[in-house]
Motif scaffolding. Structure first.
Motif, PDB file in Angstrom:
ATOM      1  N   SER A 241       0.888  -1.385  -0.076  1.00 25.30           N
ATOM      2  CA  SER A 241       0.044  -0.050   0.192  1.00 25.30           C
ATOM      3  C   SER A 241       0.771   1.262  -0.002  1.00 25.30           C
ATOM      4  CB  SER A 241      -0.888  -0.058   1.190  1.00 25.30           C
ATOM      5  OG  SER A 241      -0.290  -0.076   2.433  1.00 25.30           O
ATOM      6  N   LEU A 242       2.090   1.197   0.626  1.00 27.05           N
ATOM      7  CA  LEU A 242       2.727   2.358   0.950  1.00 27.05           C
ATOM      8  C   LEU A 242       3.182   2.759  -0.702  1.00 27.05           C
ATOM      9  CD1 LEU A 242       4.336   4.482   2.533  1.00 27.05           C
ATOM     10  CD2 LEU A 242       6.390   2.886   2.668  1.00 27.05           C
ATOM     11  N   VAL A 243       3.782   1.691  -1.582  1.00 27.29           N
ATOM     12  CA  VAL A 243       4.053   2.173  -2.719  1.00 27.29           C
ATOM     13  C   VAL A 243       3.047   2.330  -3.791  1.00 27.29           C
ATOM     14  CG1 VAL A 243       5.702   1.046  -4.724  1.00 27.29           C
ATOM     15  CG2 VAL A 243       6.304   0.769  -2.510  1.00 27.29           C
ATOM     16  N   GLU A 244       2.004   1.516  -3.833  1.00 32.84           N
ATOM     17  CA  GLU A 244       1.070   1.388  -4.857  1.00 32.84           C
ATOM     18  C   GLU A 244       0.266   2.789  -4.616  1.00 32.84           C
ATOM     19  OE1 GLU A 244      -2.024   0.832  -7.259  1.00 32.84           O
ATOM     20  OE2 GLU A 244      -2.428   0.817  -5.284  1.00 32.84           O
ATOM     21  N   ALA A 245      -0.271   3.085  -3.439  1.00 28.25           N
ATOM     22  CA  ALA A 245      -1.209   4.162  -3.199  1.00 28.25           C
ATOM     23  C   ALA A 245      -0.407   5.427  -2.883  1.00 28.25           C
ATOM     24  CB  ALA A 245      -2.084   3.890  -2.180  1.00 28.25           C
ATOM     25  N   HIS A 246       0.475   5.536  -1.983  1.00 31.27           N
ATOM     26  CA  HIS A 246       1.227   6.656  -0.979  1.00 31.27           C
ATOM     27  C   HIS A 246       2.049   7.588  -2.135  1.00 31.27           C
ATOM     28  CE1 HIS A 246       1.946   9.364   1.884  1.00 31.27           C
ATOM     29  NE2 HIS A 246       2.795   8.752   2.663  1.00 31.27           N
ATOM     30  N   CYS A 247       2.447   6.731  -3.003  1.00 28.23           N
ATOM     31  CA  CYS A 247       3.218   7.371  -4.194  1.00 28.23           C
ATOM     32  C   CYS A 247       2.970   8.936  -4.569  1.00 28.23           C
ATOM     33  CB  CYS A 247       3.772   6.697  -5.005  1.00 28.23           C
ATOM     34  SG  CYS A 247       2.551   6.087  -6.206  1.00 28.23           S
ATOM     35  N   HIS A 248       1.571   8.811  -4.521  1.00 31.14           N
ATOM     36  CA  HIS A 248       0.924  10.174  -4.943  1.00 31.14           C
ATOM     37  C   HIS A 248       1.440  11.484  -3.961  1.00 31.14           C
ATOM     38  CE1 HIS A 248      -1.466   8.976  -8.500  1.00 31.14           C
ATOM     39  NE2 HIS A 248      -2.430   8.209  -7.727  1.00 31.14           N
ATOM     40  N   GLU A 249       1.270  11.362  -2.548  1.00 35.03           N
ATOM     41  CA  GLU A 249       1.596  12.438  -1.815  1.00 35.03           C
ATOM     42  C   GLU A 249       2.989  12.221  -1.724  1.00 35.03           C
ATOM     43  OE1 GLU A 249      -2.587  11.014  -1.208  1.00 35.03           O
ATOM     44  OE2 GLU A 249      -0.599   9.653  -0.963  1.00 35.03           O
ATOM     45  N   LEU A 250       3.723  11.389  -1.910  1.00 34.16           N
ATOM     46  CA  LEU A 250       5.179  11.339  -1.690  1.00 34.16           C
ATOM     47  C   LEU A 250       5.709  12.106  -3.067  1.00 34.16           C
ATOM     48  CD1 LEU A 250       5.986   7.813  -0.273  1.00 34.16           C
ATOM     49  CD2 LEU A 250       5.954  10.259   1.184  1.00 34.16           C
ATOM     50  N   ASP A 251       5.147  12.117  -4.123  1.00 37.47           N
ATOM     51  CA  ASP A 251       5.515  12.698  -5.362  1.00 37.47           C
ATOM     52  C   ASP A 251       5.668  14.127  -4.945  1.00 37.47           C
ATOM     53  OD1 ASP A 251       6.006  13.104  -8.121  1.00 37.47           O
ATOM     54  OD2 ASP A 251       4.245  13.672  -8.256  1.00 37.47           O
ATOM     55  N   VAL A 252       4.491  14.768  -4.325  1.00 38.34           N
ATOM     56  CA  VAL A 252       4.321  16.190  -4.088  1.00 38.34           C
ATOM     57  C   VAL A 252       5.390  16.602  -3.159  1.00 38.34           C
ATOM     58  CG1 VAL A 252       2.702  17.882  -3.125  1.00 38.34           C
ATOM     59  CG2 VAL A 252       1.866  16.048  -4.670  1.00 38.34           C
ATOM     60  N   MET A 253       5.865  15.937  -2.243  1.00 38.85           N
ATOM     61  CA  MET A 253       6.783  16.210  -1.445  1.00 38.85           C
ATOM     62  C   MET A 253       8.198  16.462  -1.966  1.00 38.85           C
ATOM     63  SD  MET A 253       5.326  16.399   1.688  1.00 38.85           S
ATOM     64  CE  MET A 253       4.230  17.267   0.902  1.00 38.85           C
ATOM     65  N   ASP A 254       8.407  15.330  -2.951  1.00 44.62           N
ATOM     66  CA  ASP A 254       9.681  15.604  -3.872  1.00 44.62           C
ATOM     67  C   ASP A 254       9.473  16.625  -4.716  1.00 44.62           C
ATOM     68  OD1 ASP A 254      10.550  13.222  -2.279  1.00 44.62           O
ATOM     69  OD2 ASP A 254      10.686  11.953  -4.151  1.00 44.62           O
ATOM     70  N   TRP A 255       8.511  16.802  -5.485  1.00 42.16           N
ATOM     71  CA  TRP A 255       8.291  18.228  -6.197  1.00 42.16           C
ATOM     72  C   TRP A 255       8.594  19.361  -5.457  1.00 42.16           C
ATOM     73  CZ3 TRP A 255       2.847  19.054  -8.147  1.00 42.16           C
ATOM     74  CH2 TRP A 255       2.640  20.094  -9.237  1.00 42.16           C
ATOM     75  N   ALA A 256       8.008  19.407  -4.108  1.00 40.45           N
ATOM     76  CA  ALA A 256       8.174  20.687  -3.473  1.00 40.45           C
ATOM     77  C   ALA A 256       9.846  20.755  -3.057  1.00 40.45           C
ATOM     78  CB  ALA A 256       7.348  20.621  -2.226  1.00 40.45           C
ATOM     79  N   MET A 257      10.411  19.923  -2.961  1.00 36.23           N
ATOM     80  CA  MET A 257      11.904  19.670  -2.585  1.00 36.23           C
ATOM     81  C   MET A 257      12.761  19.972  -3.727  1.00 36.23           C
ATOM     82  SD  MET A 257      12.282  20.191   0.763  1.00 36.23           S
ATOM     83  CE  MET A 257      14.078  19.933   0.754  1.00 36.23           C
ATOM     84  N   GLN A 258      12.020  19.648  -4.768  1.00 37.25           N
ATOM     85  CA  GLN A 258      13.059  19.615  -6.047  1.00 37.25           C
ATOM     86  C   GLN A 258      14.169  18.552  -6.126  1.00 37.25           C
ATOM     87  OE1 GLN A 258      13.378  24.113  -6.124  1.00 37.25           O
ATOM     88  NE2 GLN A 258      12.795  23.570  -8.484  1.00 37.25           N
ATOM     89  N   GLY A 259      13.651  17.442  -5.382  1.00 41.21           N
ATOM     90  CA  GLY A 259      14.792  16.244  -5.405  1.00 41.21           C
ATOM     91  C   GLY A 259      14.483  15.362  -4.512  1.00 41.21           C
ATOM     92  N   HIS A 260      14.969  14.122  -4.406  1.00 42.64           N
ATOM     93  CA  HIS A 260      14.440  13.053  -3.573  1.00 42.64           C
ATOM     94  C   HIS A 260      15.187  12.964  -2.291  1.00 42.64           C
ATOM     95  CE1 HIS A 260      18.172  10.806  -4.264  1.00 42.64           C
ATOM     96  NE2 HIS A 260      18.282  10.961  -5.649  1.00 42.64           N
ATOM     97  N   PRO A 261      14.415  12.147  -1.246  1.00 42.78           N
ATOM     98  CA  PRO A 261      15.279  12.143   0.035  1.00 42.78           C
ATOM     99  C   PRO A 261      16.668  11.222  -0.266  1.00 42.78           C
ATOM    100  CG  PRO A 261      13.008  10.771   0.240  1.00 42.78           C
ATOM    101  CD  PRO A 261      13.365  11.781  -1.332  1.00 42.78           C
ATOM    102  N   VAL A 262      17.412  11.494   0.723  1.00 43.02           N
ATOM    103  CA  VAL A 262      18.703  10.769   0.835  1.00 43.02           C
ATOM    104  C   VAL A 262      18.639   9.487   1.705  1.00 43.02           C
ATOM    105  CG1 VAL A 262      20.184  12.602   0.067  1.00 43.02           C
ATOM    106  CG2 VAL A 262      19.912  12.362   2.570  1.00 43.02           C
ATOM    107  N   GLU A 263      17.643   9.468   2.672  1.00 42.37           N
ATOM    108  CA  GLU A 263      17.666   8.239   3.529  1.00 42.37           C
ATOM    109  C   GLU A 263      16.118   8.373   4.231  1.00 42.37           C
ATOM    110  OE1 GLU A 263      20.668   9.227   6.684  1.00 42.37           O
ATOM    111  OE2 GLU A 263      19.365   9.971   7.969  1.00 42.37           O
ATOM    112  N   ALA A 264      15.892   7.377   4.960  1.00 40.83           N
ATOM    113  CA  ALA A 264      14.507   7.273   5.521  1.00 40.83           C
ATOM    114  C   ALA A 264      14.791   6.357   6.650  1.00 40.83           C
ATOM    115  CB  ALA A 264      13.532   6.776   4.526  1.00 40.83           C
ATOM    116  N   ASN A 265      13.774   6.473   7.981  1.00 42.49           N
ATOM    117  CA  ASN A 265      13.826   5.490   8.851  1.00 42.49           C
ATOM    118  C   ASN A 265      12.251   5.595   9.045  1.00 42.49           C
ATOM    119  OD1 ASN A 265      12.914   6.797  11.552  1.00 42.49           O
ATOM    120  ND2 ASN A 265      14.474   8.113  10.509  1.00 42.49           N
ATOM    121  N   GLY A 266      11.655   4.404   9.657  1.00 41.47           N
ATOM    122  CA  GLY A 266      10.250   4.407   9.805  1.00 41.47           C
ATOM    123  C   GLY A 266       9.638   3.096  10.541  1.00 41.47           C
ATOM    124  N   MET A 267       8.452   3.098  10.699  1.00 40.63           N
ATOM    125  CA  MET A 267       7.995   1.851  11.316  1.00 40.63           C
ATOM    126  C   MET A 267       6.524   1.525  10.851  1.00 40.63           C
ATOM    127  SD  MET A 267       6.860   3.638  14.863  1.00 40.63           S
ATOM    128  CE  MET A 267       8.564   4.036  15.339  1.00 40.63           C
TER     129      MET A 267
END
Length: 440
Positions: A241-267
């Motif tokens: 679900s994170l990849v298939e659905a949430h990519c829409h919102e994460l795309d907006v975040m990368d768009w705002a930052m004009q680049g992609h993250p360099v690392e992530a942590n989570g649960m």
């Protein structure tokens, strides 16, 4: 904003079937760049489920000279159902006789051999990298749904194909529709011009109702067929679900930052999946809730939630906090809003096809494959961080992460995940602290 029922492309298709000429009225599209100078523009559909059929319909609405000439799907009954549905809406724009209705795991190759200008790709995401590559090698323009990859191997493949598409001057559209919403475009233009201040942090939400689970295995069905028919249950096909659905919102975040993250942590974890599905004989290897912290190259943090549970808070939104203001973006379009929308304001589902066709017909630069790939991999990065419970770095995962897609692909081949002796897939659910996203 907080309602529990997300609208699907299939629902949108039903709600907007009467607006078949809106797109052509809103654009000045030259017809001088059609295939070999012809007035006819031929399209093929690869992946004929609800999403692929909806994307084909959105493309066909652009102009009456667009013709659908072939449909390919792993399953013949789905290809026939798609043709029937599209014929009911578009009549003679559907030129798909039985000999150009293809079924099987090699159906996409047969469709690509047809005389066509554009491939619409709407299969389960795991197939996307190889189909994209084949289409570009065949000289076709491409519209493909999101996400573009479900693993590191797929990301590497898509990035290589992006280079080839650029070399061949092929146009590439991706179904990250927020990029075609005026609200988002206007906000990004003002943000990147410095008008709205400097970004301090970002947050986004993809909280939805629970998905119903897979379909029980039928007699005589191979394991490969069972998994492909239930692609949302298996990461190698759907990404979770994170990849298939949430990519829409994460795309907006990368768009705002004009680049992609360099690392992530989570649960993340599983609660509703096991409680609501196990007793019904249904299954999934995915988590049903995720929370992640992403870090961009300049140290900016972005926080994301993704959940599929009933009865819970349900925003699907993006928020950008700057030193001057907070930019709140409502990414989800609900059916009620679409019905109330004035005709001169196009849905982004239609606009994304309008923009692609405009580029094809007027020779404009157009390549959404680059941000489509990185936004998809931003989703993969978060999923892998949650699965393993460690900080995962972009460069390491991109270089060392596996390619989950099986080769060769055949109905009688073993998929990457197999059930245990009791038919359960619980052993395949990642356990933080044990799961490894790659081997160093």
């Amino acid at each position: 904003m907080h309602g529990p029922n997300p609208s699907s492309r299939r629902q949108f298709l039903a709600a907007s079937a009467a607006t078949t000429t809106v797109l052509a009225a809103g654009l000045s599209l030259s017809r001088s760049v059609h295939a070999a100078g012809s007035e006819r523009f031929n399209v093929i559909l690869v992946g004929a489920g609800g999403r692929g059929t909806g994307a084909a319909a959105d493309c066909l609405r652009a102009a009456g000279h667009i013709k659908l000439v072939a449909i390919a799907d792993a399953f013949g009954e789905q290809a026939r159902l798609s043709r029937k549905s599209l014929q009911a809406m578009f009549g003679d724009q559907i030129d798909v006789p039985d000999e150009r209705l293809f079924a099987g795991l090699d159906a996409f190759q047969k469709a690509l051999a047809c005389d066509a200008d554009l491939m619409i790709q709407g299969t389960p995401p795991g197939f996307r990298p190889s189909h994209y590559r084949a289409a570009v090698e065949a000289g076709k323009h491409v519209f493909m749904e999101k996400p573009l990859c479900v693993d590191a191997g797929g990301f590497r493949s898509v990035m290589e194909t992006n280079k080839l598409a650029e070399q061949k001057n092929l146009k590439v559209g991706v179904g990250l529709f927020r990029r075609h919403m005026d609200t988002h475009r206007d906000a990004m233009q003002r943000l990147h011009a410095g008008e709205l201040g400097k970004i301090q942090f970002l947050r986004c939400y993809c909280n939805m109702t629970a998905w119903g689970g897979g379909r029980p295995r039928q007699p005589g069905m191979t394991e490969m067929e069972h998994q492909i028919r239930n692609w949302r249950c298996f990461d190698w096909l759907g990404g979770g679900s994170l990849v298939e659905a949430h990519c829409h919102e994460l795309d907006v975040m990368d768009w705002a930052m004009q680049g992609h993250p360099v690392e992530a942590n989570g649960m993340g974890g599983r609660q509703a999946i096991t409680a609501e599905m196990a007793g019904k004989g249904l299954f999934a290897t995915d988590y049903d809730h995720h929370f992640h912290e992403y870090t961009y190259a300049d140290g900016t943090k972005m926080y994301s939630q993704c959940r599929q549970m009933n009865g819970c808070w349900g925003p699907m939104t993006e928020h950008i906090h700057t030193d001057k203001t907070v930019i709140d973006l409502l990414g989800k379009i609900r059916i009620s809003n679409v019905r109330d929308r004035k005709e001169e304001v196009l849905s982004p589902y239609l606009q994304e096809h309008a923009d692609l066709l405009d580029a094809i017909w007027n020779g404009k630069p157009y390549h959404e494959g680059w941000f489509g790939a990185t936004s998809s991999f931003t989703s993969v990065l978060g999923r892998e961080a949650g699965y393993c419970g460690q900080v995962v770095k972009w460069d390491e995962l991109a270089a060392q992460g596996p390619d989950l897609f099986p080769s060769p692909l055949a109905w009688d081949a073993d998929p990457p995940v197999l059930p245990d002796a009791q038919g359960s897939y619980e052993h395949a659910v990642p356990v933080p602290g044990i799961y490894q996203p790659f081997r160093s």
